[in-house]
Motif scaffolding. Structure first.
Motif, mmCIF file in Angstrom:
data_model
loop_
_atom_site.group_PDB
_atom_site.id
_atom_site.type_symbol
_atom_site.label_atom_id
_atom_site.label_comp_id
_atom_site.label_asym_id
_atom_site.label_seq_id
_atom_site.Cartn_x
_atom_site.Cartn_y
_atom_site.Cartn_z
ATOM 1 N N ASP A 1 33.331 37.585 44.913
ATOM 2 C CA ASP A 1 34.249 36.491 44.573
ATOM 3 C C ASP A 1 33.524 35.389 43.796
ATOM 4 O OD1 ASP A 1 36.284 37.763 45.921
ATOM 5 O OD2 ASP A 1 36.277 36.414 47.653
ATOM 6 N N TYR A 2 34.230 34.793 42.862
ATOM 7 C CA TYR A 2 33.704 33.670 42.065
ATOM 8 C C TYR A 2 32.460 34.030 41.255
ATOM 9 C CZ TYR A 2 36.725 31.151 45.328
ATOM 10 O OH TYR A 2 37.782 30.718 46.086
ATOM 11 N N ARG B 1 49.638 40.382 46.886
ATOM 12 C CA ARG B 1 48.477 39.840 46.180
ATOM 13 C C ARG B 1 48.615 40.067 44.671
ATOM 14 N NH1 ARG B 1 43.345 41.837 47.778
ATOM 15 N NH2 ARG B 1 44.178 43.873 48.275
ATOM 16 N N GLY B 2 49.861 40.040 44.234
ATOM 17 C CA GLY B 2 50.134 40.218 42.818
ATOM 18 C C GLY B 2 51.605 39.952 42.568
ATOM 19 N N LEU C 1 43.705 36.738 38.261
ATOM 20 C CA LEU C 1 43.144 35.394 38.449
ATOM 21 C C LEU C 1 42.044 35.482 39.487
ATOM 22 C CD1 LEU C 1 46.483 33.399 38.500
ATOM 23 C CD2 LEU C 1 44.959 33.817 36.585
ATOM 24 N N ASN C 2 42.214 36.386 40.434
ATOM 25 C CA ASN C 2 41.210 36.679 41.453
ATOM 26 C C ASN C 2 41.711 37.922 42.169
ATOM 27 O OD1 ASN C 2 42.984 35.719 43.747
ATOM 28 N ND2 ASN C 2 42.787 33.816 42.589
ATOM 29 N N ARG C 3 40.916 38.432 43.122
ATOM 30 C CA ARG C 3 41.327 39.713 43.731
ATOM 31 C C ARG C 3 42.586 39.575 44.580
ATOM 32 N NH1 ARG C 3 39.797 39.164 49.064
ATOM 33 N NH2 ARG C 3 38.129 37.624 49.148
ATOM 34 N N ASN C 4 42.955 38.363 44.939
ATOM 35 C CA ASN C 4 44.204 38.157 45.673
ATOM 36 C C ASN C 4 45.356 37.724 44.781
ATOM 37 O OD1 ASN C 4 43.307 38.935 48.124
ATOM 38 N ND2 ASN C 4 42.954 36.878 48.943
ATOM 39 N N ASP C 5 45.179 37.808 43.488
ATOM 40 C CA ASP C 5 46.228 37.382 42.559
ATOM 41 C C ASP C 5 46.058 38.152 41.245
ATOM 42 O OD1 ASP C 5 48.226 36.097 41.180
ATOM 43 O OD2 ASP C 5 47.502 34.056 41.562
ATOM 44 N N ARG D 1 48.047 40.088 38.619
ATOM 45 C CA ARG D 1 49.448 40.193 38.195
ATOM 46 C C ARG D 1 49.648 41.274 37.149
ATOM 47 N NH1 ARG D 1 50.967 33.703 38.084
ATOM 48 N NH2 ARG D 1 49.945 33.303 40.068
#
Lengths: 499, 499
Positions: free
Chosen positions: A278-279, A223-224, A237-241, A243
């Protein structure tokens, strides 16, 4: 206006911000430089759109409606409403044409900063910095709510509810504590051996080691990702991405090692926020200071732990294929904790680092609360380095022009870095009451440590204020004594000082 | 409405599309898979916004106004107006709720396609493909202008002004030509040696070679980059950021070698478009077919040139560090041009490739112009492979379900690939009258070739139609004989056939 409609508007703004996040990540990791003018147009357009939406009619309507219909909001809806309201008040209070002019001033100041760096002269940027200061002094009355002083207003933009009154006391205590430790080390300490720190470790060897460590710490690479960059950062970008980036130096492996450990702390925070946010703008850290507490927990709490290195050093030896065969773990550990006065903040060790911050804090406070003249700043800067660290810059590049923050308008930001240190040490103290950290770090499964942080900090995202998080997690307000005690124990051990 | 206002609206749509381009590139190169749901939301939101703007009130107003005020438009403005008008008519003619339903049908068809691949059975996707066909048959009357047949309407969306009437003749000629060549080779040819093509060449060795070649060909890495991906592509964010991707196989170096040469051709095209078309929909290729002509010019014209390999083979040997020391350049060259019937389009060699396209073309035409039943398609497919290539798929994965295009609604797209071959050969013929290609490709400076293509094709972007570009560049309409002659000369040479 229904909650759903409000949250949809918020979501769309977040989606724009997420696209902007990727554009930013790409600009710093892989974009061909020739594309930068086009990129500037894209970013300018999308960020303008995001800003306009955030102060636009839908948000205004929602804020007006829910002010008198709070009971119609769910728990998440209410938290989002509070956050959006805060941001709206911050963004909407300044006349748009002044904000526009300020943006232009920032661009000019950035160019001037680059020139000042090149010429090693603050003179090259002082007009532009004065303009930034004038703008902020003009804006402060618009932003001001209950704060006592002008500088409080700026501090609060990065660390809600922080005040000069609190920070003066805290920083006085930290400064005295560090000065004492430094004096003791100078008088009685035995400096560790460090010659082997410059042995060549290839980028691939470093990568193997540090990605292994980051995984152990709980950073989820699925997730990164880890990329190369000039200025390391974490960008979610979000909690699953979420970086992270680093830069590598083959004759100074500790830079990327601690760099990645640090950024992984930021990444783990973002990856562990409750999906219910989220969002929304709550799906991020609570403040700069709290975010930094998580990266520094990794870097200076775990990264200064002897058991952690007992566990990781054999792996480091394996990754470096014989280069450190003659070094034992204690010698290795001690080398990582050398302390030495330095002029450049980002090169400072963990003992002297807070002094760099305190110097900046004191100068910023003088600018906004005491109207010190810009002409005096380089001398004030240099005098303070001489007083606190015993060394004096030979030119302004080693001094007042080293950091980008002021030319970016980020006055009030620096204290967050020091707060991160203090929060991290205080969290360690609280965690130690429940977990045997040494045993965990000596073992194969670090998840209890990550889980404790997720339970007390990460999961809440930005739905709680820093004060509340620290109070709930540790049972007391910010207390700098934990940092001082911790530094004492680490550095006295490394410098072989018995007290 | 001023031209400036119109172009500003167009620019903003292009900026949205450029952000979408980066999101797409990232999804295919580096995004953590776990982020795909979030990514879907961002892409859905931005592409919705881009579409709405492209048919929105400002564009409508501009189209209405300039329809009667063409004289107020500059040369570029006029070209943009024509392009936007075309796109608007295409996009705006379908009732939005039907377009929405079609989008959902495409999503379903994609899932069904994945399932059909897994089960190797067309049956698993036939309902969904029928739905796509029904939608297109419903839409065709909305799109139809002067075209003679239903399938012409679809063809024109990818290659303006192309018709079934023209293609029937062209493809008949190409098919006969290729069938003749294949028969002659079967009868009299001596197959080249190819065993060494599977020797191990590391990814880094391949990368060194092929980036060197791409640079020689004129791909500017300072305005692009090369990344790894599953499905290779070129994606242009703008003319200064045209990125290419490839995948690598260490026991099949020719895949990435020709893959990168191919994608570099697409990239060079985008990098060479006149800057006056920046931020407009003209800053891209003229059509799928013309775009493919540029990638295939690299891959099958330059890549099949003996002098080119005379020049590059020593460099290839150097990069591969001794692996091919026992192979001479002629043997090496011949191995690259082996031809063999195959069932999978993307694995086909350059002689048999057009037959794969013609089969798809004939089936698509039957679907839209002759209302063939979907139940008959797998058998028709297999029969045609047997007839044209002499081999028959054992299952539908080797046959009708191999390509993604139909489940993506891209009926009418396949012919572009074959057009690219024919355009490339025709451009070669025209270029040869002005340039001594063999001498250039044997030398150190390939720029005359790239410059010729830029002068005749690249610079115009999408401001001219394919027909016009080919007519202006070569002095005649599309003529497939150049491709047949060229194939004959290349393959008869490799297969040692004297005529």
């Amino acid at each position: 206006m229904k909650e759903q409609e409000f949250l949809q508007e918020v979501k769309e703004i977040e989606l724009l911000n997420s696209a902007l996040g990727l554009l930013e990540w790409d600009s710093q990791t892989g974009m061909p430089e020739a594309g930068s003018e086009f990129r500037g147009e894209t970013v300018g357009y999308l960020s303008g759109m995001s800003f306009e939406r955030s102060v636009g009619p839908k948000i205004q309507e929602a804020l007006t409606y829910f002010e008198t219909h709070l009971e119609e909001l769910s728990e998440v809806g209410l938290a989002v409403y509070s956050k959006i309201k805060e941001e709206y008040e911050l963004n909407h209070s300044i006349p748009p044409e002044r904000m526009q002019a300020y943006t232009t001033a920032l661009t000019n100041a950035h160019s001037a900063w680059l020139k000042a760096r090149k010429e090693k002269e603050f003179d090259q940027m002082k007009t532009e910095i004065q303009t930034i200061i004038d703008f902020l002094k003009e804006f402060i009355p618009y932003w001001k709510k209950d704060e006592a002083t002008s500088y409080d207003v700026l501090l609060n933009q990065y660390e809600p509810e922080l005040t000069v009154e609190k920070l003066d006391k805290i920083f006085a205590q930290v400064k005295d504590g560090i000065m004492d430790i430094r004096a003791t080390i100078a008088e009685k300490g035995t400096a560790p051996r460090t010659d082997f720190l410059s042995r060549t470790v290839t980028k691939e060897q470093q990568r193997t080691f540090v990605t292994g460590v980051a995984k152990d710490l709980g950073y989820d690479f699925s997730r990164g990702r880890l990329d190369d960059t000039v200025h390391p950062f974490m960008l979610d970008l979000n909690r699953n991405d979420a970086r992270i980036t680093t830069r590598w130096d083959e004759t100074n492996f500790s830079m990327a090692t601690f760099g990645v450990i640090h950024e992984a702390g930021h990444g783990i925070y973002e990856q562990s926020i409750d999906p219910k946010y989220d969002y929304t703008p709550l799906s991020t850290g609570a403040s700069m200071g709290i975010h930094e507490s998580q990266s520094l927990f990794n870097e200076i709490i775990i990264g200064s732990n002897k058991q952690f290195w007992q566990k990781q050093f054999p792996f480091f030896k394996e990754c470096t294929e014989g280069t450190f065969d003659d070094i034992d773990v204690d010698t290795f550990y001690d080398s990582l904790k050398e302390t030495k006065a330095s002029l450049i903040r980002i090169e400072a060790d963990s003992l002297t680092y807070p002094l760099h911050i305190i110097i900046r804090y004191e100068i910023e406070k003088m600018i906004f609360n005491e109207n010190v003249s810009i002409y005096e700043l380089p001398k004030i800067w240099n005098d303070k380095y001489e007083e606190y660290l015993g060394i004096r810059p030979e030119n302004d590049l080693e001094g007042i022009v080293q950091d980008v923050h002021w030319s970016g308008g980020s006055f009030g930001y620096f204290p967050s870095y020091a707060l991160g240190y203090m929060y991290a040490a205080q969290l360690r103290h609280a965690m130690s009451k429940e977990l045997d950290m040494d045993t965990i770090l000596a073992g194969a499964d670090y998840s209890p440590i990550k889980n404790w942080l997720t339970q007390h900090i990460h999961q809440y995202g930005a739905s709680r204020k820093p004060n509340q998080l620290i109070m709930d997690a540790t049972g007391e307000e910010l207390n700098p004594q934990y940092l001082i005690d911790y530094m004492k124990s680490v550095y006295y051990d490394v410098y072989k000082i018995d007290e």
